[in-house]
Design a protein around this motif. Sequence first.
Motif, short mmCIF file in Angstrom:
data_model
loop_
_atom_site.label_atom_id
_atom_site.label_comp_id
_atom_site.label_asym_id
_atom_site.label_seq_id
_atom_site.Cartn_x
_atom_site.Cartn_y
_atom_site.Cartn_z
N PHE A 168 25.55 57.34 66.72
CA PHE A 168 24.26 58.02 66.88
C PHE A 168 23.74 58.52 65.54
O PHE A 168 22.57 58.35 65.20
CB PHE A 168 24.40 59.19 67.86
N ILE A 169 24.62 59.16 64.77
CA ILE A 169 24.20 59.70 63.48
C ILE A 169 23.84 58.58 62.51
O ILE A 169 22.89 58.68 61.73
CB ILE A 169 25.30 60.60 62.89
N ALA A 170 24.60 57.48 62.56
CA ALA A 170 24.30 56.35 61.69
C ALA A 170 22.93 55.76 62.03
O ALA A 170 22.18 55.34 61.14
CB ALA A 170 25.39 55.28 61.82
N PHE A 171 22.61 55.73 63.31
CA PHE A 171 21.29 55.23 63.74
C PHE A 171 20.17 56.13 63.21
O PHE A 171 19.15 55.65 62.71
CB PHE A 171 21.23 55.15 65.26
N ILE A 172 20.38 57.45 63.32
CA ILE A 172 19.37 58.39 62.80
C ILE A 172 19.19 58.21 61.29
O ILE A 172 18.07 58.17 60.79
CB ILE A 172 19.78 59.84 63.15
N LEU A 173 20.31 58.08 60.57
CA LEU A 173 20.23 57.89 59.12
C LEU A 173 19.51 56.59 58.78
O LEU A 173 18.69 56.53 57.85
CB LEU A 173 21.63 57.90 58.52
N GLN A 174 19.79 55.54 59.54
CA GLN A 174 19.13 54.26 59.32
C GLN A 174 17.62 54.40 59.49
O GLN A 174 16.83 53.93 58.66
CB GLN A 174 19.68 53.22 60.30
N GLN A 175 17.20 55.05 60.59
CA GLN A 175 15.78 55.23 60.85
C GLN A 175 15.12 56.08 59.77
O GLN A 175 13.99 55.79 59.32
CB GLN A 175 15.59 55.90 62.23
N TRP A 176 15.80 57.11 59.35
CA TRP A 176 15.28 58.00 58.31
C TRP A 176 15.11 57.24 57.00
O TRP A 176 14.06 57.34 56.33
CB TRP A 176 16.25 59.17 58.15
N ALA A 177 16.12 56.47 56.62
CA ALA A 177 16.06 55.72 55.36
C ALA A 177 14.96 54.66 55.40
O ALA A 177 14.26 54.44 54.39
CB ALA A 177 17.41 55.06 55.09
N GLU A 178 14.80 54.01 56.53
CA GLU A 178 13.77 52.97 56.64
C GLU A 178 12.37 53.58 56.56
O GLU A 178 11.46 53.02 55.94
CB GLU A 178 13.96 52.17 57.92
N ALA A 217 18.64 51.26 50.35
CA ALA A 217 20.04 51.48 50.02
C ALA A 217 20.23 52.84 49.34
O ALA A 217 21.21 53.55 49.61
CB ALA A 217 20.56 50.36 49.12
N GLU A 218 19.29 53.19 48.45
CA GLU A 218 19.39 54.48 47.77
C GLU A 218 19.25 55.63 48.76
O GLU A 218 19.98 56.62 48.69
CB GLU A 218 18.31 54.58 46.70
N ALA A 219 18.33 55.48 49.70
CA ALA A 219 18.12 56.53 50.71
C ALA A 219 19.36 56.70 51.59
O ALA A 219 19.77 57.82 51.91
CB ALA A 219 16.90 56.20 51.57
N ILE A 220 19.98 55.57 51.97
CA ILE A 220 21.18 55.65 52.80
C ILE A 220 22.32 56.28 52.02
O ILE A 220 23.09 57.09 52.56
CB ILE A 220 21.56 54.25 53.32
N SER A 221 22.45 55.94 50.74
CA SER A 221 23.50 56.53 49.91
C SER A 221 23.31 58.04 49.80
O SER A 221 24.27 58.82 49.93
CB SER A 221 23.49 55.89 48.53
N LEU A 222 22.08 58.48 49.56
CA LEU A 222 21.80 59.91 49.50
C LEU A 222 22.13 60.59 50.83
O LEU A 222 22.73 61.67 50.87
CB LEU A 222 20.32 60.14 49.16
N GLY A 223 21.73 59.94 51.92
CA GLY A 223 21.99 60.52 53.24
C GLY A 223 23.47 60.59 53.56
O GLY A 223 23.94 61.57 54.15
#
Length: 285
Positions: free
Chosen positions: A175-185, A196-202
């Motif tokens: 669930f958290i990975a999905f939220i992070l994915q949506q946020w980064a996109e 990729a940078e956004a996911i790394s920061l998250g």
Amino acid sequence: MKVAFIGTGSMGSLLIEAFLRSGALHPHYICASNRSPQKAELLAKRHPGLRVTGSNAEAANGSQIIFLCVKPLDYLAVIDELAGIVDERQIVVSITSPVQIRMLEERIPSKIAKIIPSITHSALSGASLCIYGSRILPEDRLLLEQLISSISIPMSIRETETRIASDIASCGPAFIAFILQQWAEAASRLTGIGRAEAISLGAEMLYGTGKLLTEGGFTPEELQRRVAVPGGVTAEGIAVLDSGLSRVFSSLIEATHRKYDEDLVKLDGLFNPPSGGTADREERA
């Protein structure tokens, strides 16, 4: 101590790898069986000394702890295979949330526990959900929790709490990975930052936040107060989340519980077929 793993799919393999990486188990003390022997044989190649057997009964025979790492609807066939092999001294551990302890205690004489793992154990972290059957003695619980502590934090819960606790501890990473994915996109689409940078920061943010909540003494409310200055940027963001997420998690819990209830009905039908069902017809034959 010989430990058997029946089922070496995604979670069975994860547990074996985690126990070996932590040093809690040595390959020579692990025996594994799997419906598709190739998966178990791959583990044996990676960890010389790990023994692969051709049958579940052979894996269970003589093992002090037996982890059942199979799909819920495969449990009855496995349990029936073990019924004449296991005894009251052995500990059988189910890792599947909808299979009830009573279902197993009614069919085999062993001590029964349910321990729900998480993918976070791959990083030797996260919580394991521990539920104990009526035959588990204090020394059995100590043995299991010492083993589980090598890869996670064991947390004892009631069986009635299994679904909601699993939502958080076991399903939560997805669930958290999905939220992070949506946020980064969204960040990449709206601002131009690389995905990729956004996911790394998250990811780094999640790691640090977890440490603050587990080791730093913060509660979620305290952490929000420290970061969200009234009238500031973070407060504006929390207001958006508050208005948009108020119903999301209720709907999520309703959906997971609905699926869990469906699985319980299927398992009850499997373990307790109605009169005139397959089991009765086979007995009459």
